[in-house]
Design a protein around this motif. Sequence first.
Motif, PDB file in Angstrom:
ATOM      1  N   VAL A  11      13.304  38.450 -18.492  1.00  0.00           N
ATOM      2  CA  VAL A  11      12.437  37.533 -18.683  1.00  0.00           C
ATOM      3  C   VAL A  11      12.305  36.463 -17.362  1.00  0.00           C
ATOM      4  N   TRP A  12      13.850  35.585 -18.398  1.00  0.00           N
ATOM      5  CA  TRP A  12      13.992  34.667 -17.354  1.00  0.00           C
ATOM      6  C   TRP A  12      14.910  34.951 -15.633  1.00  0.00           C
ATOM      7  N   GLY A  13      15.128  36.528 -15.156  1.00  0.00           N
ATOM      8  CA  GLY A  13      14.909  36.553 -13.891  1.00  0.00           C
ATOM      9  C   GLY A  13      13.401  36.867 -13.000  1.00  0.00           C
ATOM     10  N   ALA A  14      12.720  37.028 -13.396  1.00  0.00           N
ATOM     11  CA  ALA A  14      11.426  36.464 -13.524  1.00  0.00           C
ATOM     12  C   ALA A  14      10.372  35.314 -13.364  1.00  0.00           C
ATOM     13  N   PHE A  15      11.160  34.482 -14.089  1.00  0.00           N
ATOM     14  CA  PHE A  15      10.962  33.366 -13.986  1.00  0.00           C
ATOM     15  C   PHE A  15      11.285  32.191 -12.821  1.00  0.00           C
ATOM     16  N   GLY A  73      17.266  34.380 -10.399  1.00  0.00           N
ATOM     17  CA  GLY A  73      16.560  35.948 -10.341  1.00  0.00           C
ATOM     18  C   GLY A  73      16.716  37.357 -10.190  1.00  0.00           C
ATOM     19  N   SER A  74      17.015  37.708  -9.003  1.00  0.00           N
ATOM     20  CA  SER A  74      17.553  38.757  -8.918  1.00  0.00           C
ATOM     21  C   SER A  74      19.113  39.534  -9.170  1.00  0.00           C
ATOM     22  N   VAL A  75      19.777  38.338  -9.507  1.00  0.00           N
ATOM     23  CA  VAL A  75      21.082  38.043 -10.090  1.00  0.00           C
ATOM     24  C   VAL A  75      20.923  38.460 -11.716  1.00  0.00           C
ATOM     25  N   LEU A 424      14.563  46.868  -8.136  1.00  0.00           N
ATOM     26  CA  LEU A 424      13.977  45.346  -7.884  1.00  0.00           C
ATOM     27  C   LEU A 424      14.224  44.213  -7.563  1.00  0.00           C
ATOM     28  N   SER A 425      15.486  44.509  -8.143  1.00  0.00           N
ATOM     29  CA  SER A 425      16.342  42.631  -7.298  1.00  0.00           C
ATOM     30  C   SER A 425      17.024  43.170  -5.564  1.00  0.00           C
TER      31      SER A 425
END
Length: 575
Positions: A11-15, A73-75, A424-425
């Motif tokens: 969730v936080w990665g997408a944010f 976000g990628s991490v 994806l990352s």
Amino acid sequence: MLKILHSSGTVWGAFFLGVGGILASSAMAFSASNASLIYVWEGFSQVCTPLSFCLLLDSVSLWFLSTVNVIAGSVLLFSVYYMEGEKFYVRFISILMMFVASMALLIGSPGILSIFLGWDGLGVTSFLLVIYFYSDKSLNAGLLTLLTNRLGDIFLLMGVSMVWSSFGGELTSMAGSGFGLYATGSVLFLASMTKSAQIPFSAWLPAAMAAPTPVSALVHSSTLVTAGLYLLIRFSGGLEDSVFWEWGLFFSPLTLLAASFSSLMEMDMKKIVALSTLSQLGLISMTISVQAFGPAFFHLIMHAYFKALLFILMGFWIHQSASYQDLRFASINSSSFSLSVMVTLLALMSLMGVPYFSGFYSKDSVLESLSSLSSIGVVSYGFLVLGCVLTAVYSLRLFKILLGFEEGGMAVGNWSEKSKIFFLSGVLLSCFEVSGGKLMGSYVCGEFFLWVFPLELKILLSSIVVLGVVLSCLFLSFSGNPVLLGNLGFLWGLSFLSFPYTTKSFLTLGSKFESVDMMWLGQLSFRSSVNIVLTGSKGLGSGSLISYKLFSGFYLLGGGVVSMLIWGGGGVFTS
């Protein structure tokens, strides 16, 4: 109260990725119009010197903020894959988000107070992330990282007090103000050197690889280590005629060469990537020292993307090798992981500066800008070219040894390439490292990106990669005296000098000052607040955090308060 679930990494990665995209669009608009906005909140003006909080939005801050958010976000997406089943995953995500918040505060606000809070927040959270794995190795690395960063905090706090007494609490007020004071410039320059791990403060960066790989991908590639360089860029308006740029031209080539030579002998795959980060920091610092801020900032941004991708890939290969980081035991049959091999090769090609990758555009702009300036000598420029050649040598060495081209590997392929979140990352960062240089160059680098240089110079600088490939083949086939080659490693002895001797000395000094700290701290603040701090430190668990209270040094804060009172004088407080 917001409850962070275990799946919060996704969730936080997408944010953060969404915020990064918005900031990148805004950065393009600000760069095209050369606009900037400053929002100021000022308080306490009736009691003392006004304390202001500033928010600066310009092309530099927006590009850097977008880079931090995209990589964060990628991490976070990668951490869902890498730390699956981790018991304290929620705590890990929380500390990581506090680190990103500290970095955003440092980047977005030109206020002296907010810069110091962001700077200090980076030091505290990076320490907590390095010691995340409770082991002797992590604690040793964390203490070395902590003590070096606390030394930088002393320098910055002294500089903050000097600047505040002379120019007020806004960083933007120092541009063109004759800010080249010797004492002030000295402490600010030393503060930037500690964070960017320039010689002689270089040993903490390779040691910090004891942290989890997602931490290395964010903290030790594009954020913490670049905070000092960003500080120099922001303070450059007041240091135009300063002698400290000459210091940079002395220390940064040494850092570049020491890290490059050490990478040739290092066998830990994460430390090789960390040493390559150190060599690129030397390259960027050298570019800043000749005041070529556009190319330096451009390479800083591009380097952040492909270095974060390299750390993520190293984490993937470590898992594939049954947690082996030593290249002598982690060789992998490349035919089993074709897609991962391709992405690794692309990231290393960008690091080497192969034409038409993002690393080529940014590194080429650095080399060309320095070749056109008379402020850099032939020796310094020769060191720069040698460092770029060695980058190609150790990059190819890593690729050849890691991916199954050497005999004697003990590959254990226990994970597959079917993790959609992981790729994806990886694919997202790959897009930046393949096409980011061409698409973002004119916006990030400014007018220099449009300069025209002779064809002969272009060919000469592009041949650096070819020379590196040839030397890499010769180096891998060389079977000379291993003792002679080994002397090139270990950062020329800094790793041995920094720990345990230097750190033990600081720890002993910190323990002697603890009783003194409790005396003055109780007088300058409420005793209840002191007890809350000490109780909170113990409540966080781990003796390492109690060691933080003992050794990071309340005495450093005490020295800063005394320094601020001395430099502020009697005119700080008003009736």
